[in-house]
Scaffold this active site. Sequence first.
Site, short mmCIF file in Angstrom:
data_model
loop_
_atom_site.label_atom_id
_atom_site.label_comp_id
_atom_site.label_asym_id
_atom_site.label_seq_id
_atom_site.Cartn_x
_atom_site.Cartn_y
_atom_site.Cartn_z
N ALA A 16 6.59 -6.33 2.89
CA ALA A 16 7.08 -6.66 1.55
C ALA A 16 8.50 -6.15 1.36
O ALA A 16 9.33 -6.81 0.72
CB ALA A 16 6.16 -6.06 0.49
N TYR A 59 -2.32 0.22 -9.12
CA TYR A 59 -2.35 -1.25 -9.08
C TYR A 59 -2.86 -1.84 -10.39
O TYR A 59 -2.31 -2.82 -10.91
CB TYR A 59 -3.24 -1.75 -7.94
CG TYR A 59 -2.82 -1.34 -6.55
CD1 TYR A 59 -1.53 -0.93 -6.26
CD2 TYR A 59 -3.73 -1.37 -5.50
CE1 TYR A 59 -1.14 -0.56 -4.99
CE2 TYR A 59 -3.36 -1.00 -4.21
CZ TYR A 59 -2.07 -0.59 -3.96
OH TYR A 59 -1.71 -0.23 -2.70
N LEU A 75 -1.48 -6.16 0.77
CA LEU A 75 -2.38 -5.08 1.16
C LEU A 75 -3.07 -5.39 2.49
O LEU A 75 -3.02 -6.53 2.96
CB LEU A 75 -3.43 -4.85 0.06
CG LEU A 75 -2.86 -4.48 -1.32
CD1 LEU A 75 -3.97 -4.48 -2.37
CD2 LEU A 75 -2.17 -3.13 -1.27
N LYS A 98 -1.48 -13.61 4.20
CA LYS A 98 -2.50 -14.16 5.08
C LYS A 98 -3.04 -13.03 5.98
O LYS A 98 -2.33 -12.07 6.25
CB LYS A 98 -1.93 -15.32 5.90
CG LYS A 98 -0.63 -14.99 6.68
CD LYS A 98 -0.93 -14.28 7.97
CE LYS A 98 0.32 -13.69 8.57
NZ LYS A 98 0.00 -12.67 9.60
N ARG A 166 -3.39 -3.51 12.19
CA ARG A 166 -3.75 -4.74 12.92
C ARG A 166 -4.67 -4.44 14.09
O ARG A 166 -5.26 -5.35 14.66
CB ARG A 166 -2.48 -5.45 13.40
CG ARG A 166 -1.64 -6.02 12.28
CD ARG A 166 -0.29 -6.52 12.78
NE ARG A 166 0.51 -7.06 11.70
CZ ARG A 166 1.25 -6.33 10.88
NH1 ARG A 166 1.26 -5.01 11.01
NH2 ARG A 166 1.97 -6.91 9.93
N ASP A 178 -4.32 -12.25 12.38
CA ASP A 178 -2.90 -11.94 12.16
C ASP A 178 -2.01 -13.12 12.50
O ASP A 178 -1.12 -13.49 11.72
CB ASP A 178 -2.52 -10.71 12.98
CG ASP A 178 -1.13 -10.20 12.64
OD1 ASP A 178 -0.74 -10.28 11.46
OD2 ASP A 178 -0.43 -9.72 13.55
#
Length: 334
Positions: A16, A59, A75, A98, A166, A178
């Site tokens: 981000a 949040y 997130l 995604k 990941r 991913d």
Amino acid sequence: MTDPIRWGILGAADFAQRHMGPAIHQAEGAVLAALATSAPAKARPFQAFQPDLAVFDDYDALLADPSIDAVYVPLPNHLHVEWTKKALAAGKHVLTEKPIALKAAEIDELIAARDASGRMAAEAFMILHHPQWQRVRHLLDDKAVGRLMHVDAKFSFDNPDMANIRNKPDTGGGGLRDIGVYTFGSVRYATHSEPLAVKARVHWENGVDVYAHVTAEFPDFGYDAMVSTRMFPRQEVTFHGNRGVLKVEVPFNANVFGEARLSLETEGKRVLTERFPGVNHYKLQVENFCTSIREGVAYPCPLEFSRGTQRMIDMVFDAAGPARDTRPSDPTES
């Protein structure tokens, strides 16, 4: 003059900070207005390009702010469905990284929540907003390669850091979620087609897939894909017909992996090369999302499209069978 869409971001993710935060800030018709993070120091890189940024330490507090129209959710994967639903329930439009869900059935739940809320909700699948992929779709529609018979899609990079989310099964990690979304979703988009059946060979480490070789039957063509998070970086997609070959180079990470370009080879070894320098598909994604909110026009990547990609990922996992660590020394051999 129409007021801009005021955006908030849930979480100060590195992605981000580097890509989507600046894209929202630069997009026409959008304002990056708020960020929620429990670590104030993580807000500083965002404040460097948006000094007026409001920072929340929670949040839910950001979602409760009536001045925020839309939120971006970067997130970890396993939190996407939960916070997409919470954002919709709070009356916000929501663009979620995604994969927006871990199973196709979860996207059915999001479609129902979207429809009940009357708000926009979509997966941040940026490549469909890039003119490169729109051009590929147009060329295939125009039979530039003749009758499409086979498609190859490859995407790999090396991520051996076991602390990375990941590489963690409990956060929805793995290569298919991913980057498999790209090798599957791009071809579905370009061909307007869905797989009939798949076969898959998958290698696992620590409970996550790190290499997958996938073959599939589509109604009119064969498909072969490789996805890996343990191999030297590579990305390309090739559409092979009876009258030509269309190669999409740098199909997924434009301006990061290299310059987006495509080449079309036809009879007589004629080659047409097209380049797309400097196009920011993240910025285009935000602008298209804002336009859909304001004008009610169709969004290029609705949840229904994302559900199709997730369905294909589900098919691959089903075909591969239960996860088990394999750890070959060379993931292309076993």
